[in-house]
Scaffold this active site. Structure first.
Site, PDB file in Angstrom:
ATOM      1  N   ASP A 301     -29.306 -25.262 -40.800  1.00 42.42           N
ATOM      2  CA  ASP A 301     -28.455 -26.429 -40.609  1.00 42.42           C
ATOM      3  C   ASP A 301     -27.331 -26.065 -39.627  1.00 42.42           C
ATOM      4  OD1 ASP A 301     -27.804 -29.240 -41.808  1.00 42.42           O
ATOM      5  OD2 ASP A 301     -25.889 -28.170 -41.674  1.00 42.42           O
ATOM      6  N   ASP A 318     -28.030 -34.035 -28.530  1.00 42.43           N
ATOM      7  CA  ASP A 318     -29.481 -33.935 -28.333  1.00 42.43           C
ATOM      8  C   ASP A 318     -29.845 -32.655 -27.593  1.00 42.43           C
ATOM      9  OD1 ASP A 318     -29.726 -36.333 -29.612  1.00 42.43           O
ATOM     10  OD2 ASP A 318     -30.005 -37.520 -27.782  1.00 42.43           O
ATOM     11  N   GLU A 345     -29.910 -32.698 -38.032  1.00 41.42           N
ATOM     12  CA  GLU A 345     -29.600 -31.397 -37.438  1.00 41.42           C
ATOM     13  C   GLU A 345     -30.164 -30.251 -38.256  1.00 41.42           C
ATOM     14  OE1 GLU A 345     -26.022 -32.421 -40.073  1.00 41.42           O
ATOM     15  OE2 GLU A 345     -27.546 -33.455 -38.889  1.00 41.42           O
TER      16      GLU A 345
END
Length: 441
Positions: A301, A318, A345
């Site tokens: 993460d 992105d 994410e």
């Protein structure tokens, strides 16, 4: 010869079926007999295809159901072969024509039924059955070109129900293939069958007329040469149609492979998506349970990703996700390892035959590489982009499901965030340094 006996070299289907000229009437009356000439070949081909497909279905449905399907699918082709013999001996006249169409329809029903004998998941078998039906449709269209209504009956019975069934699954690739089958492939096959039928009828008429003209002298010679030229052109068009059909089939198969590949990739990062991860996790979990080997999972993460998006914008976010995905992909060395985008994410790494110590080592190496990339993130303590890693590994037992592995990894990731992020937390902890020997980068 009189003008009544000399039709145009390439008549349309409307002319063939409305004209009262002798050659047209003979062509219409003999077309079913021409179709029956393929009866024996069709029986052998149908039987061989049924044997192969039965072997494929054997592992997907119960043995009695598969055996019953094998017997029933060969009955219509056997009936077609029997009708061929009776019609050839003139012992079964006009009714045989309707029986042929009925036999082709029944054959299509039985072949279409094979699609419903395999389970919905995994989808590979149903996709294979659809490709098999598409190939069979090409054979039927070629073998029974003199009877397009029989081809239509087979197509509707064999491919329409599976096509609608694929539309109803809700799965993207199944929906695309189902729509393509009903909207594109079946109409294209029907159009091809009509064109092929026209060519065959024209060829039959041209051949009969050519034989009659061969007996004429003088002025008939030029006409015979013209008909031969037209016949050669018709044969060339038919061959070209068959080539185009084969090419269309190959393109359809390639498209199916590409669609299947695209459906398993994440559109933003280009690595495996959640769907492929879930499928691979279940498969590797079952394999590890059979082999009694460990299976490791790493959940990743990105730290403070919302703040990163707020600071650098969604295009920057992105780009950040793509950089991490590339790093994960390049950090794996074995063919069975999988890096996937788990959601938002969050990423996941699946490591078959790997214990917790080895998985923790892999996670630490990736953490260091990400930190060393130096991706600017001025809203973190270190000023660069970092990530937290939750690691878990276990050897599956009969009473467990892979949810246990996911739960352990998720708890490890939560602890990593609680402890300040930018770290690797492993559950269970590696027992000895030797635990790291099975997975070396």
């Amino acid at each position: 010869m009189s003008e009544q006996a000399n039709p145009t070299p390439s008549p349309s289907l409307v002319e063939i079926y409305t004209s009262r000229e002798r050659l047209f009437v003979e062509a219409r009356s003999n077309r079913f007999l021409e179709a029956y000439r393929h009866g024996t070949i069709d029986l052998a081909s149908n039987f061989a295809s049924a044997v192969v497909l039965t072997l494929l279905l054997a592992g997907q449905a119960s043995a009695p159901v598969v055996l019953a399907w094998f017997v029933l699918v060969n009955i219509p082709s056997a009936l077609r072969a029997l009708l061929h013999r009776r019609l050839k001996s003139r012992r079964l006249p006009g009714s045989a024509n309707r029986l042929l169409i009925a036999a082709l329809f029944c054959s299509g029903v039985m072949w279409g039924l094979s699609f419903f004998l395999v389970p919905v998941s995994p989808p590979e078998y149903r996709l294979l059955i659809m490709l098999w039906l598409a190939s069979s449709a090409a054979w039927i269209a070629s073998a029974y070109g003199f009877v397009p209504e029989g081809i239509f009956a087979w197509l509707v019975a064999a491919m329409v129900p599976p096509g609608f069934a694929m539309l109803a699954t809700g799965d993207q690739i199944n929906f695309v293939l189902g729509a393509g089958t009903i909207v594109v492939y079946i109409p294209a096959m029907m159009l091809m069958a009509i064109n092929n039928h026209r060519f065959l009828m024209q060829n039959q008429i041209a051949q009969r007329l050519n034989a009659e003209l061969a007996n004429e002298l003088g002025e008939g010679k030029v006409h015979v040469e013209n008909l031969n030229t037209e016949l050669a052109a018709d044969l060339t068009r038919r061959e070209q149609t068959e080539i185009e059909l084969r090419e269309a089939k190959e393109r359809a198969e390639q498209l199916a492979k590409e669609l299947e590949k695209l459906s398993s990739l994440d559109g933003l990062t280009g690595i495996a998506n959640r769907r492929r991860f879930d499928y691979t996790l279940e498969r590797e979990w079952n394999r590890a349970a059979r082999a009694q080997q460990p299976l490791a999972l790493i959940l990743v993460d990105i730290d403070h990703f919302k703040e990163y998006n707020d600071r650098y914008g969604h295009p920057g976010g992105d780009a950040c996700l793509r950089q991490l995905a590339t790093l994960l992909e390049n950090s794996l060395r074995r063919g069975g390892d999988l890096a996937a985008r788990y959601g938002g994410e969050e990423f996941a790494i699946l490591l078959p035959d790997t214990n917790s110590g080895s998985a923790a080592l892999v996670a630490e190496q990736i953490r260091e590489k990400l930190e060393n990339l130096g991706i600017t993130h001025d809203r973190t303590p270190r000023g660069v982009l970092t990530a937290s890693f939750g690691v878990s590994a276990m050897t599956p037992e009969a009473s467990q499901s892979f949810d246990a592995l996911l739960g352990d990894a998720d708890r490890s990731l939560y602890r990593a965030k609680e402890m300040g992020r930018n770290r690797v937390v492993c559950d269970p902890l590696p027992q000895t340094p030797e635990d790291n020997e099975n997975y070396v980068h």
